[in-house]
Write a protein that holds these residues in place. Structure first.
Motif, PDB file in Angstrom:
ATOM      1  N   ALA A 180       0.878  -1.145  -0.009  1.00  0.00           N
ATOM      2  CA  ALA A 180       0.093   0.034   0.048  1.00  0.00           C
ATOM      3  C   ALA A 180       0.997   1.287  -0.119  1.00  0.00           C
ATOM      4  O   ALA A 180       0.580   2.453  -0.549  1.00  0.00           O
ATOM      5  CB  ALA A 180      -0.754  -0.070   0.989  1.00  0.00           C
ATOM      6  N   LYS A 181       1.961   0.912   0.575  1.00  0.00           N
ATOM      7  CA  LYS A 181       2.960   2.326   0.560  1.00  0.00           C
ATOM      8  C   LYS A 181       3.156   2.629  -0.734  1.00  0.00           C
ATOM      9  O   LYS A 181       3.746   3.960  -1.004  1.00  0.00           O
ATOM     10  CB  LYS A 181       4.192   1.969   1.480  1.00  0.00           C
ATOM     11  N   GLU A 182       3.335   1.738  -1.522  1.00  0.00           N
ATOM     12  CA  GLU A 182       3.923   1.786  -2.888  1.00  0.00           C
ATOM     13  C   GLU A 182       2.903   2.969  -3.629  1.00  0.00           C
ATOM     14  O   GLU A 182       3.286   3.824  -4.901  1.00  0.00           O
ATOM     15  CB  GLU A 182       3.936   0.791  -3.963  1.00  0.00           C
ATOM     16  N   ARG A 183       1.607   2.937  -3.336  1.00  0.00           N
ATOM     17  CA  ARG A 183       0.498   3.871  -3.927  1.00  0.00           C
ATOM     18  C   ARG A 183       0.607   5.136  -3.185  1.00  0.00           C
ATOM     19  O   ARG A 183       0.190   6.154  -3.845  1.00  0.00           O
ATOM     20  CB  ARG A 183      -0.836   3.066  -3.709  1.00  0.00           C
ATOM     21  N   ALA A 184       0.449   5.139  -2.015  1.00  0.00           N
ATOM     22  CA  ALA A 184       0.356   6.452  -1.219  1.00  0.00           C
ATOM     23  C   ALA A 184       0.578   6.293   0.274  1.00  0.00           C
ATOM     24  O   ALA A 184       0.421   5.110   0.650  1.00  0.00           O
ATOM     25  CB  ALA A 184      -0.960   7.204  -1.267  1.00  0.00           C
ATOM     26  N   THR A 185       0.885   7.419   0.951  1.00  0.00           N
ATOM     27  CA  THR A 185       0.804   7.357   2.406  1.00  0.00           C
ATOM     28  C   THR A 185       0.357   8.575   2.833  1.00  0.00           C
ATOM     29  O   THR A 185       0.329   9.583   2.252  1.00  0.00           O
ATOM     30  CB  THR A 185       2.474   7.026   2.995  1.00  0.00           C
ATOM     31  N   PRO A 186      -0.047   8.866   3.974  1.00  0.00           N
ATOM     32  CA  PRO A 186      -0.386   7.643   5.122  1.00  0.00           C
ATOM     33  C   PRO A 186      -0.929   6.260   4.701  1.00  0.00           C
ATOM     34  O   PRO A 186      -1.935   6.516   3.868  1.00  0.00           O
ATOM     35  CB  PRO A 186      -0.625   8.134   6.354  1.00  0.00           C
ATOM     36  N   VAL A 187      -0.702   5.189   5.163  1.00  0.00           N
ATOM     37  CA  VAL A 187      -1.480   3.994   5.145  1.00  0.00           C
ATOM     38  C   VAL A 187      -2.354   3.674   6.121  1.00  0.00           C
ATOM     39  O   VAL A 187      -1.869   3.725   7.378  1.00  0.00           O
ATOM     40  CB  VAL A 187      -0.269   2.740   4.846  1.00  0.00           C
ATOM     41  N   LEU A 188      -3.669   3.702   5.920  1.00  0.00           N
ATOM     42  CA  LEU A 188      -4.745   3.516   7.180  1.00  0.00           C
ATOM     43  C   LEU A 188      -5.004   1.999   7.298  1.00  0.00           C
ATOM     44  O   LEU A 188      -5.612   1.472   6.282  1.00  0.00           O
ATOM     45  CB  LEU A 188      -5.876   4.349   7.257  1.00  0.00           C
ATOM     46  N   VAL A 189      -4.722   1.380   8.342  1.00  0.00           N
ATOM     47  CA  VAL A 189      -5.164   0.057   8.544  1.00  0.00           C
ATOM     48  C   VAL A 189      -6.146  -0.210   9.728  1.00  0.00           C
ATOM     49  O   VAL A 189      -6.105   0.543  10.853  1.00  0.00           O
ATOM     50  CB  VAL A 189      -3.803  -0.732   8.995  1.00  0.00           C
ATOM     51  N   GLY A 190      -7.247  -0.818   9.321  1.00  0.00           N
ATOM     52  CA  GLY A 190      -8.250  -0.986  10.347  1.00  0.00           C
ATOM     53  C   GLY A 190      -8.363  -2.630  10.835  1.00  0.00           C
ATOM     54  O   GLY A 190      -8.059  -3.414  10.021  1.00  0.00           O
ATOM     55  N   ILE A 191      -8.293  -2.516  12.199  1.00  0.00           N
ATOM     56  CA  ILE A 191      -8.318  -3.978  12.780  1.00  0.00           C
ATOM     57  C   ILE A 191      -9.712  -4.113  13.605  1.00  0.00           C
ATOM     58  O   ILE A 191      -9.756  -3.465  14.533  1.00  0.00           O
ATOM     59  CB  ILE A 191      -6.930  -4.203  13.718  1.00  0.00           C
ATOM     60  N   ASP A 192     -10.477  -5.055  12.941  1.00  0.00           N
ATOM     61  CA  ASP A 192     -11.814  -5.354  13.616  1.00  0.00           C
ATOM     62  C   ASP A 192     -11.870  -6.792  14.260  1.00  0.00           C
ATOM     63  O   ASP A 192     -11.077  -7.639  13.730  1.00  0.00           O
ATOM     64  CB  ASP A 192     -12.600  -5.065  12.349  1.00  0.00           C
ATOM     65  N   GLY A 193     -12.836  -7.030  14.945  1.00  0.00           N
ATOM     66  CA  GLY A 193     -13.136  -8.266  15.387  1.00  0.00           C
ATOM     67  C   GLY A 193     -13.890  -8.103  16.658  1.00  0.00           C
ATOM     68  O   GLY A 193     -14.090  -7.466  17.323  1.00  0.00           O
ATOM     69  N   ARG A 194     -14.650  -9.209  17.239  1.00  0.00           N
ATOM     70  CA  ARG A 194     -15.379  -9.382  18.367  1.00  0.00           C
ATOM     71  C   ARG A 194     -14.578  -9.286  19.385  1.00  0.00           C
ATOM     72  O   ARG A 194     -13.350  -9.203  19.480  1.00  0.00           O
ATOM     73  CB  ARG A 194     -16.112 -10.973  18.293  1.00  0.00           C
ATOM     74  N   SER A 195     -15.218  -8.703  20.448  1.00  0.00           N
ATOM     75  CA  SER A 195     -14.575  -8.586  21.773  1.00  0.00           C
ATOM     76  C   SER A 195     -13.859  -9.734  22.182  1.00  0.00           C
ATOM     77  O   SER A 195     -14.561 -10.998  22.152  1.00  0.00           O
ATOM     78  CB  SER A 195     -15.703  -8.163  23.023  1.00  0.00           C
ATOM     79  N   GLY A 196     -12.669  -9.819  22.770  1.00  0.00           N
ATOM     80  CA  GLY A 196     -11.899 -10.958  23.247  1.00  0.00           C
ATOM     81  C   GLY A 196     -11.091 -11.672  22.008  1.00  0.00           C
ATOM     82  O   GLY A 196     -10.700 -12.674  22.414  1.00  0.00           O
ATOM     83  N   THR A 197     -10.887 -10.889  20.967  1.00  0.00           N
ATOM     84  CA  THR A 197     -10.112 -11.797  19.949  1.00  0.00           C
ATOM     85  C   THR A 197      -8.684 -11.432  19.979  1.00  0.00           C
ATOM     86  O   THR A 197      -7.959 -12.046  19.282  1.00  0.00           O
ATOM     87  CB  THR A 197     -10.776 -11.460  18.440  1.00  0.00           C
ATOM     88  N   GLY A 198      -8.367 -10.445  20.699  1.00  0.00           N
ATOM     89  CA  GLY A 198      -6.891 -10.027  20.677  1.00  0.00           C
ATOM     90  C   GLY A 198      -6.646  -8.911  19.809  1.00  0.00           C
ATOM     91  O   GLY A 198      -5.171  -8.607  19.480  1.00  0.00           O
ATOM     92  N   LYS A 199      -7.489  -8.044  19.588  1.00  0.00           N
ATOM     93  CA  LYS A 199      -7.069  -6.814  18.539  1.00  0.00           C
ATOM     94  C   LYS A 199      -6.147  -5.868  19.162  1.00  0.00           C
ATOM     95  O   LYS A 199      -5.323  -5.574  18.561  1.00  0.00           O
ATOM     96  CB  LYS A 199      -8.466  -6.205  18.542  1.00  0.00           C
ATOM     97  N   SER A 200      -6.207  -5.472  20.484  1.00  0.00           N
ATOM     98  CA  SER A 200      -5.347  -4.588  21.070  1.00  0.00           C
ATOM     99  C   SER A 200      -3.890  -5.078  21.179  1.00  0.00           C
ATOM    100  O   SER A 200      -3.003  -4.457  20.755  1.00  0.00           O
ATOM    101  CB  SER A 200      -5.829  -4.210  22.606  1.00  0.00           C
ATOM    102  N   THR A 201      -3.902  -6.303  21.450  1.00  0.00           N
ATOM    103  CA  THR A 201      -2.564  -7.097  21.583  1.00  0.00           C
ATOM    104  C   THR A 201      -1.865  -7.065  20.128  1.00  0.00           C
ATOM    105  O   THR A 201      -0.886  -6.613  20.192  1.00  0.00           O
ATOM    106  CB  THR A 201      -2.600  -8.388  22.345  1.00  0.00           C
ATOM    107  N   PHE A 202      -2.598  -7.394  19.203  1.00  0.00           N
ATOM    108  CA  PHE A 202      -2.046  -7.565  17.963  1.00  0.00           C
ATOM    109  C   PHE A 202      -1.719  -6.390  17.247  1.00  0.00           C
ATOM    110  O   PHE A 202      -0.891  -5.908  16.662  1.00  0.00           O
ATOM    111  CB  PHE A 202      -3.145  -8.446  16.953  1.00  0.00           C
ATOM    112  N   ALA A 203      -2.778  -5.300  17.503  1.00  0.00           N
ATOM    113  CA  ALA A 203      -2.530  -3.908  17.336  1.00  0.00           C
ATOM    114  C   ALA A 203      -1.223  -3.320  17.594  1.00  0.00           C
ATOM    115  O   ALA A 203      -0.587  -2.688  17.032  1.00  0.00           O
ATOM    116  CB  ALA A 203      -3.532  -3.140  17.344  1.00  0.00           C
ATOM    117  N   VAL A 204      -0.936  -3.385  19.001  1.00  0.00           N
ATOM    118  CA  VAL A 204       0.184  -2.917  19.766  1.00  0.00           C
ATOM    119  C   VAL A 204       1.468  -3.482  18.910  1.00  0.00           C
ATOM    120  O   VAL A 204       2.306  -2.995  18.528  1.00  0.00           O
ATOM    121  CB  VAL A 204       0.280  -2.910  20.967  1.00  0.00           C
TER     122      VAL A 204
END
Length: 238
Positions: free
Chosen positions: A64-88
């Motif tokens: 995605a950086k080859e096309r443009a920056t900044p690159v915006l990434v969304g991380i979604d999922g049900r509560s308890g799937t580990g989104k915060s840990t993975f995102a950090v």
């Protein structure tokens, strides 16, 4: 394969220049953090699985950086799937700015009597989140007042959180890939684990699941069955 551990260092938006928790940085980065988690957990999950998931997302980011920056990434999922840990971990690896969706919570502190669909619509202040992401996408610093989870009375925290744009920007949380945000997200990632394990993690994290929590789980059920369906994501991590 996703790790979820509540005691994992939390993101501090006012911390160091990377927008990443100073604790994570000082302890040797995301690989070291996940290996320490693997040493402590009884789940016998290999940190190499997490590294592979991270590598897959990082590959999408680099393209995605080859096309443009900044690159915006969304991380979604049900509560308890580990989104915060993975995102950090992802933010540490990519030197990204991390925006926590929980900061934009707008569903109130009381039990609600509306429908699951209405709760899903009301849970996050999407106009405020969208405005924040648009400003960052345009390369401009911006600020927002986060929901005060300590007060838990509907008030917003003071002072406002000031964020600076970076080459990679990550927004994580339930509703992080809502259709209202799709046009400004470059990469959309869904995290998923078996419901039984997810519910076990939630009980461990919260102590118990009461009516207040259940009303938002019902909202999530509606959201992931009607709006955030598999076809809307670029990558699904099971």
């Amino acid at each position: 394969m996703i790790y979820y551990l509540r005691q994992f260092p939390k993101f501090d938006p006012s911390g160091n220049a990377f927008g990443i928790s100073r604790t994570v940085r000082d302890q040797g980065g995301w690989r070291a953090c996940f290996r320490r988690i693997a040493d402590r957990t009884s789940a016998r999950l290999s940190p190499t699985c997490v590294e592979q998931d991270l590598a897959n997302v990082i590959a999408l980011i680099e393209r995605a950086k080859e096309r443009a920056t900044p690159v915006l990434v969304g991380i979604d999922g049900r509560s308890g799937t580990g989104k915060s840990t993975f995102a950090v971990a992802l933010a540490t690896a990519t030197r990204a700015l991390l925006i926590e969706g929980d900061a934009f919570y707008a569903g109130g502190a009381a039990l609600r009597r509306d429908t699951a669909q209405q709760r899903a619509d009301a849970c996050i202040d999407r106009p405020k989140l969208r405005l924040t992401l648009r400003e960052l996408k345009a390369g401009r610093a911006t600020s927002y007042r986060a929901f005060d989870w300590d007060a838990f009375d509907g008030s917003l925290s003071n002072p406002a959180v000031l964020v600076q744009p970076r080459e990679v920007i990550i927004v994580e949380g339930v509703y992080g890939c809502h259709p209202d945000l799709m046009d400004i997200l470059d990469i959309k990632v869904l995290l998923r684990i078996p419901d039984a394990l997810r519910e076990q993690r939630l009980v461990t994290r919260e102590g118990s699941i009461g009516p207040w929590e259940r009303q938002w789980h019902e909202a999530e059920d509606w959201y992931f069955s009607h709006l955030a369906v598999d076809a809307t994501f670029d990558l699904i991590l099971n």
